[in-house]
Write a protein that holds these residues in place. Structure first.
Motif, PDB file in Angstrom:
ATOM      1  N   ALA A  47      -7.904  -0.249  -2.230  1.00  0.00           N
ATOM      2  CA  ALA A  47      -8.298  -1.658  -2.259  1.00  0.00           C
ATOM      3  C   ALA A  47      -8.652  -2.103  -3.674  1.00  0.00           C
ATOM      4  CB  ALA A  47      -9.474  -1.885  -1.317  1.00  0.00           C
ATOM      5  N   LYS A  48      -9.303  -1.216  -4.433  1.00  0.00           N
ATOM      6  CA  LYS A  48      -9.625  -1.555  -5.817  1.00  0.00           C
ATOM      7  C   LYS A  48      -8.370  -1.730  -6.652  1.00  0.00           C
ATOM      8  CE  LYS A  48     -14.278   0.429  -6.202  1.00  0.00           C
ATOM      9  NZ  LYS A  48     -15.116   1.462  -6.862  1.00  0.00           N
ATOM     10  N   ASN A  49      -7.282  -1.071  -6.249  1.00  0.00           N
ATOM     11  CA  ASN A  49      -6.003  -1.210  -6.945  1.00  0.00           C
ATOM     12  C   ASN A  49      -5.138  -2.303  -6.313  1.00  0.00           C
ATOM     13  OD1 ASN A  49      -5.374   0.989  -9.189  1.00  0.00           O
ATOM     14  ND2 ASN A  49      -6.716   1.936  -7.670  1.00  0.00           N
ATOM     15  N   LYS A  50      -5.790  -3.181  -5.543  1.00  0.00           N
ATOM     16  CA  LYS A  50      -5.197  -4.419  -5.028  1.00  0.00           C
ATOM     17  C   LYS A  50      -4.195  -4.221  -3.897  1.00  0.00           C
ATOM     18  CE  LYS A  50      -5.968  -6.904  -9.368  1.00  0.00           C
ATOM     19  NZ  LYS A  50      -5.401  -7.758 -10.420  1.00  0.00           N
ATOM     20  N   LEU A  51      -4.328  -3.103  -3.154  1.00  0.00           N
ATOM     21  CA  LEU A  51      -3.566  -2.959  -1.927  1.00  0.00           C
ATOM     22  C   LEU A  51      -4.408  -3.472  -0.768  1.00  0.00           C
ATOM     23  CD1 LEU A  51      -2.444  -0.445  -3.832  1.00  0.00           C
ATOM     24  CD2 LEU A  51      -1.314   0.171  -1.690  1.00  0.00           C
ATOM     25  N   VAL A  52      -3.756  -3.995   0.253  1.00  0.00           N
ATOM     26  CA  VAL A  52      -4.430  -4.381   1.486  1.00  0.00           C
ATOM     27  C   VAL A  52      -4.557  -3.119   2.328  1.00  0.00           C
ATOM     28  CG1 VAL A  52      -4.301  -5.780   3.572  1.00  0.00           C
ATOM     29  CG2 VAL A  52      -3.454  -6.696   1.394  1.00  0.00           C
ATOM     30  N   THR A  53      -5.775  -2.688   2.589  1.00  0.00           N
ATOM     31  CA  THR A  53      -5.972  -1.420   3.283  1.00  0.00           C
ATOM     32  C   THR A  53      -6.446  -1.640   4.715  1.00  0.00           C
ATOM     33  OG1 THR A  53      -8.272  -1.158   2.568  1.00  0.00           O
ATOM     34  CG2 THR A  53      -6.570  -0.318   1.102  1.00  0.00           C
ATOM     35  N   VAL A  54      -5.940  -0.802   5.609  1.00  0.00           N
ATOM     36  CA  VAL A  54      -6.325  -0.871   7.020  1.00  0.00           C
ATOM     37  C   VAL A  54      -6.741   0.527   7.466  1.00  0.00           C
ATOM     38  CG1 VAL A  54      -5.672  -1.542   9.344  1.00  0.00           C
ATOM     39  CG2 VAL A  54      -4.638  -2.718   7.385  1.00  0.00           C
ATOM     40  N   ASN A  55      -7.967   0.638   7.924  1.00  0.00           N
ATOM     41  CA  ASN A  55      -8.498   1.904   8.413  1.00  0.00           C
ATOM     42  C   ASN A  55      -8.276   2.013   9.914  1.00  0.00           C
ATOM     43  OD1 ASN A  55     -10.117   4.217   8.896  1.00  0.00           O
ATOM     44  ND2 ASN A  55     -11.921   2.933   9.223  1.00  0.00           N
ATOM     45  N   LEU A  56      -7.675   3.114  10.356  1.00  0.00           N
ATOM     46  CA  LEU A  56      -7.546   3.394  11.783  1.00  0.00           C
ATOM     47  C   LEU A  56      -8.545   4.486  12.140  1.00  0.00           C
ATOM     48  CD1 LEU A  56      -3.666   3.419  12.374  1.00  0.00           C
ATOM     49  CD2 LEU A  56      -5.268   1.496  12.397  1.00  0.00           C
ATOM     50  N   ASP A  57      -9.547   4.134  12.927  1.00  0.00           N
ATOM     51  CA  ASP A  57     -10.626   5.070  13.223  1.00  0.00           C
ATOM     52  C   ASP A  57     -11.422   4.526  14.394  1.00  0.00           C
ATOM     53  OD1 ASP A  57     -12.815   6.892  13.088  1.00  0.00           O
ATOM     54  OD2 ASP A  57     -12.596   7.066  10.919  1.00  0.00           O
ATOM     55  N   ILE A  58     -12.033   5.408  15.152  1.00  0.00           N
ATOM     56  CA  ILE A  58     -12.909   4.948  16.231  1.00  0.00           C
ATOM     57  C   ILE A  58     -14.307   4.632  15.707  1.00  0.00           C
ATOM     58  CG2 ILE A  58     -11.663   6.119  18.088  1.00  0.00           C
ATOM     59  CD1 ILE A  58     -13.725   8.347  17.949  1.00  0.00           C
ATOM     60  N   ASN A  59     -14.619   5.091  14.498  1.00  0.00           N
ATOM     61  CA  ASN A  59     -15.947   4.902  13.911  1.00  0.00           C
ATOM     62  C   ASN A  59     -15.976   3.614  13.100  1.00  0.00           C
ATOM     63  OD1 ASN A  59     -18.393   4.988  12.592  1.00  0.00           O
ATOM     64  ND2 ASN A  59     -18.005   6.915  11.514  1.00  0.00           N
ATOM     65  N   MET A  60     -16.496   2.551  13.692  1.00  0.00           N
ATOM     66  CA  MET A  60     -16.565   1.263  13.007  1.00  0.00           C
ATOM     67  C   MET A  60     -17.802   1.152  12.127  1.00  0.00           C
ATOM     68  SD  MET A  60     -15.139  -1.404  15.890  1.00  0.00           S
ATOM     69  CE  MET A  60     -14.888  -2.673  14.670  1.00  0.00           C
ATOM     70  N   LEU A 102      -4.456  10.739  -5.499  1.00  0.00           N
ATOM     71  CA  LEU A 102      -3.510   9.973  -4.687  1.00  0.00           C
ATOM     72  C   LEU A 102      -2.996   8.758  -5.455  1.00  0.00           C
ATOM     73  CD1 LEU A 102      -3.599   9.307  -0.957  1.00  0.00           C
ATOM     74  CD2 LEU A 102      -3.436   7.322  -2.459  1.00  0.00           C
ATOM     75  N   ILE A 103      -3.887   8.077  -6.157  1.00  0.00           N
ATOM     76  CA  ILE A 103      -3.464   6.922  -6.961  1.00  0.00           C
ATOM     77  C   ILE A 103      -2.482   7.370  -8.040  1.00  0.00           C
ATOM     78  CG2 ILE A 103      -4.247   5.133  -8.566  1.00  0.00           C
ATOM     79  CD1 ILE A 103      -4.920   4.556  -5.643  1.00  0.00           C
ATOM     80  N   TYR A 104      -2.742   8.506  -8.652  1.00  0.00           N
ATOM     81  CA  TYR A 104      -1.817   9.040  -9.667  1.00  0.00           C
ATOM     82  C   TYR A 104      -0.427   9.253  -9.052  1.00  0.00           C
ATOM     83  CZ  TYR A 104       0.423  12.286 -12.886  1.00  0.00           C
ATOM     84  OH  TYR A 104       1.324  12.893 -13.736  1.00  0.00           O
ATOM     85  N   CYS A 105      -0.375   9.830  -7.860  1.00  0.00           N
ATOM     86  CA  CYS A 105       0.917  10.070  -7.195  1.00  0.00           C
ATOM     87  C   CYS A 105       1.651   8.752  -6.917  1.00  0.00           C
ATOM     88  CB  CYS A 105       0.705  10.839  -5.897  1.00  0.00           C
ATOM     89  SG  CYS A 105       0.099  12.523  -6.098  1.00  0.00           S
TER      90      CYS A 105
END
Length: 250
Positions: A27-40, A225-228
């Motif tokens: 998100a800091k690198n300006k991607l729209v991120t979506v978390n899939l998780d049961i823990n809200m 991961l960002i480097y990759c």
């Protein structure tokens, strides 16, 4: 990172640990991120750590990644609300609380298998469908583990199917590389295998081992991961191990 700006990145299990760090970095690198998780609740705590500009790019869909129908529904919702998927991070993972030879542990083993392995299979299938349909040269990540290279000697701690599932993620990485190529796409796939990480699964209540002498910070995995993601289109970092400096066996 310019080519990834405003693209959609899906991260499983991003409510804590490595997944949370990755979602925040994306998100800091300006991607729209979506978390899939049961823990809200965990994700709400994560949102409090970032500024308003980053926070508006971070989203959560309650999803039990052990259930294929919930994964399929989540990806349809993502495409409808935010657009096609460009990045997928298969991060969700759990340890079992029983030894493989324990009695009546079938449910525990199934939970580890479904969370660590089958969820990655289902999510990658749905992400690929979205990338292919929208002609996106996307990137898929498998968050494996050093225990997916060498099974650690931990006789007093139940690892259950954790190491086998992490070995399997590495095999999947090569299988997907071949299938992405056979489908005439330029979608990349990268497997990241961290050593000991602070606040990771080895710190769960069932583990009685002492803390590792040195451990990685989850932000370090996110940085890798960002480097990759920043590699040139003709370069793929396929399988990488990242360990902490020091005398740790992991």
């Amino acid at each position: 990172m310019e080519r990834w700006e405003n693209r959609v990145a899906v991260v499983t299990g991003a409510s804590s640990g490595i997944g949370a760090a990755i979602a925040k970095y994306l998100a800091k690198n300006k991607l729209v991120t979506v978390n899939l998780d049961i823990n809200m609740e965990g994700y709400k705590a994560l949102l409090a750590e970032v500024n308003a500009e980053v926070r508006k790019r971070m989203h959560h869909i309650k999803c039990n990644v052990r259930k294929e129908d919930e994964i399929n529904a989540a990806f349809r919702e993502i495409e409808k609300k935010y657009g096609p998927v460009a990045v997928l991070v298969n991060n969700a993972g759990v340890l079992g609380d029983s030894f493989l030879l324990s009695e009546n542990n079938s449910g525990e083993m199934l939970k580890v298998l479904e969370t660590n392995l089958l969820a990655a299979v289902y999510c990658t299938r749905e992400a690929f469908r979205s990338m292919k349909a929208n002609d996106i040269d996307g990137h898929v990540f498998m968050i494996s583990s050093i225990s997916g290279h060498n099974v650690p000697i931990m006789p007093n701690n139940p690892l259950n199917l954790y190491p086998p599932t992490k070995f399997a993620l590495r095999a999947l990485t090569e299988m997907y590389r071949q299938e992405f190529l056979s489908q005439n796409t330029k979608i990349k796939v990268t497997c990241i295998s961290p050593g000991g990480v602070k606040a990771n699964l080895l710190n769960h209540p069932g583990n009685i081992a002492p803390p590792l002498p040195t451990e990685l910070n989850a932000d370090t995995i996110a940085d890798l991961l960002i480097y990759c993601l920043q590699t040139q289109p003709d370069v793929q970092i396929h399988d990488v191990i990242i360990k902490p400096m020091g005398k740790s066996v992991c």
